[in-house]
Each structure stands twice: as C-alpha cells, then as structure tokens.
Design a protein around this motif. Structure first.
Motif, PDB file in Angstrom:
ATOM      1  N   ILE A 100      -5.626   4.030  10.472  1.00 47.26           N
ATOM      2  CA  ILE A 100      -5.878   3.254   9.256  1.00 47.26           C
ATOM      3  C   ILE A 100      -7.379   3.021   9.120  1.00 47.26           C
ATOM      4  O   ILE A 100      -8.018   2.508  10.046  1.00 47.26           O
ATOM      5  N   HIS A 101      -7.920   3.407   7.986  1.00 47.80           N
ATOM      6  CA  HIS A 101      -9.353   3.241   7.776  1.00 47.80           C
ATOM      7  C   HIS A 101      -9.643   3.121   6.278  1.00 47.80           C
ATOM      8  O   HIS A 101      -8.767   3.334   5.433  1.00 47.80           O
ATOM      9  N   GLU A 102     -10.874   2.787   5.966  1.00 45.35           N
ATOM     10  CA  GLU A 102     -11.290   2.576   4.576  1.00 45.35           C
ATOM     11  C   GLU A 102     -12.075   3.792   4.094  1.00 45.35           C
ATOM     12  O   GLU A 102     -12.922   4.338   4.806  1.00 45.35           O
ATOM     13  N   VAL A 103     -11.770   4.217   2.871  1.00 48.62           N
ATOM     14  CA  VAL A 103     -12.474   5.332   2.242  1.00 48.62           C
ATOM     15  C   VAL A 103     -12.834   4.927   0.826  1.00 48.62           C
ATOM     16  O   VAL A 103     -11.946   4.805  -0.037  1.00 48.62           O
ATOM     17  N   GLY A 104     -14.106   4.641   0.585  1.00 51.94           N
ATOM     18  CA  GLY A 104     -14.553   4.298  -0.763  1.00 51.94           C
ATOM     19  C   GLY A 104     -13.882   3.073  -1.331  1.00 51.94           C
ATOM     20  O   GLY A 104     -13.562   3.037  -2.538  1.00 51.94           O
ATOM     21  N   GLY A 105     -13.661   2.066  -0.499  1.00 53.27           N
ATOM     22  CA  GLY A 105     -13.020   0.850  -0.964  1.00 53.27           C
ATOM     23  C   GLY A 105     -11.512   0.920  -1.009  1.00 53.27           C
ATOM     24  O   GLY A 105     -10.855  -0.053  -1.405  1.00 53.27           O
ATOM     25  N   ARG A 106     -10.937   2.029  -0.595  1.00 57.84           N
ATOM     26  CA  ARG A 106      -9.481   2.202  -0.566  1.00 57.84           C
ATOM     27  C   ARG A 106      -9.028   2.275   0.888  1.00 57.84           C
ATOM     28  O   ARG A 106      -9.711   2.855   1.730  1.00 57.84           O
ATOM     29  N   MET A 107      -7.849   1.730   1.185  1.00 54.43           N
ATOM     30  CA  MET A 107      -7.295   1.829   2.533  1.00 54.43           C
ATOM     31  C   MET A 107      -6.392   3.048   2.602  1.00 54.43           C
ATOM     32  O   MET A 107      -5.585   3.302   1.697  1.00 54.43           O
ATOM     33  N   VAL A 108      -6.529   3.802   3.685  1.00 52.87           N
ATOM     34  CA  VAL A 108      -5.693   4.982   3.864  1.00 52.87           C
ATOM     35  C   VAL A 108      -5.144   4.976   5.282  1.00 52.87           C
ATOM     36  O   VAL A 108      -5.848   4.647   6.241  1.00 52.87           O
ATOM     37  N   ALA A 109      -3.866   5.312   5.399  1.00 50.12           N
ATOM     38  CA  ALA A 109      -3.203   5.442   6.702  1.00 50.12           C
ATOM     39  C   ALA A 109      -2.793   6.901   6.854  1.00 50.12           C
ATOM     40  O   ALA A 109      -1.995   7.414   6.057  1.00 50.12           O
ATOM     41  N   GLU A 110      -3.331   7.554   7.873  1.00 50.66           N
ATOM     42  CA  GLU A 110      -3.074   8.978   8.072  1.00 50.66           C
ATOM     43  C   GLU A 110      -2.376   9.210   9.401  1.00 50.66           C
ATOM     44  O   GLU A 110      -2.737   8.610  10.423  1.00 50.66           O
TER      45      GLU A 110
END
Length: 566
Positions: free
Chosen positions: A138-148
């Motif tokens: 789980i990390h932040e990309v451009g102000g969005r949270m993404v779970a990969e």
C-alpha cells in the motif's frame, strides 16, 4: 469475541460483471474483481475483517462492536443503489453504495451524506487479495492510495486525507448537514496505467439511469409487482454481461449447516439454474437476456453436445477444478472453504429437460428463431434418446452409485415433449413420430417403476422407499395433471414425511446470497426450477427436497427466486 454478522444482514450491489456484499454495519466483506469468479479482494464474509473488508460508518459504529447500528436500509427506487442510514442523538448520516455498470474499469463507489447535525465518520479499507491471503503493498501515488499485490491493483480516491496503518487505509473526517464525501475504489491490472479518477456523482446518475431503463422493460403488472421487479433486478445482477452467462449465486462456501462441510462454489453457470433465471425473466418480459444466454450456450457446448456438462464457467470454461483455501475459517467456522467445483462432470439427465424447456419457453415468448440453436437442440435430443435409460447422479448429485431418479426421467420426458411441440410448430425440422412413441415409453416406465402404489406416491428413484420433493414438479411439467390421484398422493406424502417445522427468521433479508443444499450432494443443487420452486415456505414450515432437517433460517439462506408463470 464479537459475534459475526448473519448472512441476512448483507445487501447485494453489482455491475452485471461482479458484485459485492455490504453488511448492515457499513462493511463490505465480500468483493471479487474484476469478475464473479475472480479471487476475492475482501473475504471477511468467510472469516473475519482481517481477511479483507471496507467499512464506512459513524466513528461510534466503527468495528463490529460499534454503538450505533444502521436504522434504515433500502434500495433507491428500482435500482441496485443501496442506502444505509445511521441516526445518533444529534445527527443522521446516509451512505450510498453502488457499482456502476461498465465497459471498462470495475468500481465500487461509496458516498457518505450528512442529513442532519454533524457526524464524525471513519473509512477503514483492509484490502486482502487472493481470498484474504495476501497483504498488499500500500502506497501513495500522486495523492491517490493504491494497494498492489501480484496482478491486482486497487486504487482508492477521495477528497479527504488518507493514511496507511498496519495494512489498513484509514480516513477520519467530519461532515455537517448537506455535506458529502465520496470514496471510489477502482481495480486494474497492476502492470497497467492508473485508472482515471471517477466522478462519483456522475456515476451515481448513470447507475440509477441504467437500472431505471432496464426495469421499465418489465411487462409484469400483476400482484406483488414491487417484489417481482426487485427479484428481477437481483437476477439481472447475477448475469455476466459480456458473455450472457448467469451465476448460480455470487458467493462460495456458504454452508448448508453451520459448522458443516457442505460448502461449495456457486460462481459458475449451472444449466439448471440459468434455465430457472431465464424462465423468470422471460415471464416478466425480458428477452435480451435469453438471447444472450442462448449464444453463451452455443459457445459453451460448442461441437460437443455428447459431453454436455451440468455447469460451465461464466464465459464457457469447462475446467472448474476444485480446491480448498485452508487459511479461511469459513462462515461461522464452517470449513473447508472451496473454490472451483468438482461436480461439473457428473451425469444429470434432468439438465437436458431444463435446457430444452427453456428453449421452448423462449420460442413461446417470442425470442427470434436461431438456426444454430435448432441444430444444437437436435443434437441434444439425439444424445438424450441414446442415454435416457441410464442411471445418473440426479438433481442432488449424490456421491454414491448412480440411480434411476424419477425426477431425471420426468425431465427426460419434458425434453422429448417440448421437442415434439417445437417441431409441430415448425421451429424444428424433425420427424416427430419416433419421439411421440418415445414420450409414451418414458411416461409408462416412470409410472410403472417410479410410483409406489401401496403408499400412493412417486418415490425418489426406481424401487426405492425414499421420497423426493422434486417429484412435486410433476404437474408443473405437464407429465400428469394436478388432480391426478397419484399427484395428490405424492403431495400428501411429501407434506407428511419431508416437511419440518422451523421458526421464520426475524431479520429481513436485503438480498439472498446462497443456494439451498441436499445433504447427499457434492457440489450443486437447485434453488428452484423453471417448472417450479424447489423449496416452499409457508406459515413457518419448510419442505426440503431431501427430507433432512432444514438449515437454520437466515443463516445458510437459500436463493429464493420469484417465478412468474407465463
């Protein structure tokens, strides 16, 4: 330890490609992306919230032991937009949950709206791909949270701050009367570019319009119309739009008995169950679904009707290999949890009757003639002519030796009878004389070998003493008239010997999510038939088809389909 929610506390949302189950405490505990048969990214329904969940609720209601419970739940109009309202001493808040029908990115959108006062809210998303087995990055990309995790990426968008803590994406926020905060969860392959940020309000309008347009096609105008429309929406939600396949249920491993091991995966297209669904939809004026399923059937059976399976994948897959998921404890401890279904290759002769009866009903309902389907129909009936005398596993898919099930033979008679009718109507180019003779032969054999004259009842199989409530379908098929003494005797015997007193559930069910089971079966059963319901419930009395005690109401809820007679 807090008691886990009961199955009837869940509401269904979906986009006609997959679905999610939303609990009355605001937690999504079951979601598979991007298809019905994909691995779940939230699997709390079959374990605990640590196996994947996403709760949005007032801060005082967060967790399974929150103080405020949802006060009202309903669908908005004739749609699958679920509304949940919480009330506190000083405020009230509504959460809208829905999945926009799509051509591309699958999404779950949740909108929290403050109705009165001011309320503290919490969103806690705990993604666990792989049926709850994988802790994602789980990390932040451009102000969005993404779970990969592996091939999956889940993107969570909202206008309020988000933070990750111990594998949970948390947002705490306050909204006042007239204010709202939206969350949008989007799935895409982890190697693909990030999906576009959704517009929640536009998606809501499009979702409502989709369902309103679809329900306006309903031609039913009789008693209980509201219930008929709601049932039709539920059936539509279980269709897989791209292929026309229809899942038997949008769940896996919900048990017949709490703590039992008869827990099967129903996220596939059973020919029998699909026929049931289409019978109901055709009875309410929906023809496009029948046409789409007919095309699916042609692709699934392909050029191999001699090896007709009782079920296929939602796009026609044949290999439905079954395996167990030992890390999931199961619904209320009912293990094992299974995915895939090993009953796919059983012989069930009644399926020929279910399929051909549905093709007949489609013709009667005005569905356009299809030459390719006519060829398939002829090959199916030719194969049935060669095999109808064989014993089979039957509707209950027994694990033991095959038997000559009365229901299977009756449905073989149905297949022949409906073929004769279609040929006489000019829809099939066949010589009906041999079929007319065969129809009479099957009828005589069933009445001679499947009827017990001493007890005045049809039995489960030739020469057996066991009863089977599936024989209650005999008058609905046209095999015998309802006032035939043998039918009356069978009804009396089933009522006397198979019915069991149970207490009706006190909790209303937003949406049924599983299918009723036979204790002898090994991976499938009917929830109902195109020719009638498999389980009747009146005045607190439930009749089960296998004669065994019924499951506790409201726990392993069977899928109850409202059948509208044509």
């Amino acid at each position: 330890m807090n008691r886990l929610p009961r199955i009837e506390q869940y509401g269904l949302i979906g986009d006609t490609q997959t679905s999610a189950h939303v609990c009355a405490d605001g937690s999504i505990d079951w979601l598979f992306l991007p298809r019905f048969d994909s691995p779940a990214v939230f699997a709390g329904l079959l374990g605990t919230q640590k196996h994947g969940s996403w709760q949005i609720a007032p801060a005082s209601s967060a967790g399974r032991s929150g103080s405020e419970k949802v006060a009202e739940r309903q669908y908005r109009g004739d749609s699958l937009v679920l509304e949940s309202v919480w009330r506190t001493p000083t405020s009230s808040v509504r959460v809208l949950d829905f999945m926009p029908p799509r051509d591309g990115t699958p999404q779950v959108i949740r909108i929290a709206e403050c109705l009165t006062g001011e309320v503290e809210m919490v969103s806690a998303m705990r993604p666990r791909p792989g049926y709850g087995s994988v802790g994602p990055w789980i990390h932040e990309v451009g102000g969005r949270m993404v779970a990969e995790a592996g091939a999956d990426a889940l993107w969570l968008d909202t206008c309020v701050p988000q933070m990750e803590k111990d594998g949970v994406v948390v947002s705490a926020f306050v909204i006042g009367a007239g204010q709202s905060v939206a969350f949008a969860l989007s799935w895409c392959p982890s190697h693909a570019p990030a999906p576009d940020v959704p517009d929640p309000e536009a998606a809501l309008a499009e979702t409502l319009a989709f369902w309103q347009d679809w329900t306006q096609e309903c031609t039913y105008d009789g008693p209980y119309r509201e219930a008929v429309v709601r049932s039709s929406i539920t059936l539509k939600a279980m269709t897989y739009g791209p292929s026309g396949g229809i899942v038997a249920a949008p769940t896996t491993s919900l048990p017949e008995e709490i703590g039992g091991d008869r827990n099967w995966d129903y996220r596939f297209t059973w020919l029998r169950d699909a026929a049931t669904t289409l019978a109901a939809l055709l009875g309410t004026g929906y023809r496009q679904e029948a046409q789409a399923w007919r095309r699916w059937l042609l692709r699934a059976v392909a050029g191999d009707p001699e090896n007709l399976q009782i079920m296929y994948g939602i796009t026609g897959e044949r290999d439905l290999r079954e395996r167990e998921l030992p890390w999931l404890p199961g619904y209320e401890g009912s293990a094992p949890v299974r995915v895939g279904n090993g009953a796919a290759n059983q012989l069930q002769l009644d399926v020929y009757g279910e399929v051909i009866d549905t093709l007949y009903l489609a013709h009667q309902s005005g569905v356009a003639h299809c030459a390719d389907t006519a060829v398939l129909h002829q090959r199916l009936i030719e194969h049935l002519v060669q095999r109808w005398r064989e014993p089979d596993e039957g509707i209950w898919e027994i694990r033991g030796a095959r038997r000559h099930f009365v229901h299977s033979k009756v449905m073989a008679w149905v297949a022949v009878d409906r073929t004769i009718r279609l040929a006489e109507a000019g829809a099939l180019d066949m010589d009906v004389a041999p079929l007319v003779e065969l129809r009479a032969v099957i009828h005589r054999e069933v009445c001679d070998k499947g009827f017990d004259p001493v007890r005045n009842t049809f039995t489960q199989s030739y020469g057996s003493q066991e009863l089977d409530a599936a024989t209650l379908l005999i008058p609905r098929t046209g095999f015998l008239p309802p006032d035939d003494p043998r039918v009356i005797g069978t009804v009396d015997a089933v009522r006397r010997e198979l019915s069991t007193e149970v207490r009706p559930s006190s909790s209303p069910t937003i949406c049924p999510t599983s299918r009723h089971r036979s204790s002898e079966s090994c991976g499938s059963e009917i929830s109902s038939s195109p020719l009638g319901a498999s389980c009747t419930q009146t005045a607190g009395r439930t009749t089960r088809l296998d004669g065994k005690p019924s499951s506790t109401p409201g726990r392993a809820s069977e899928r109850r389909l409202l059948r509208v007679a044509p």
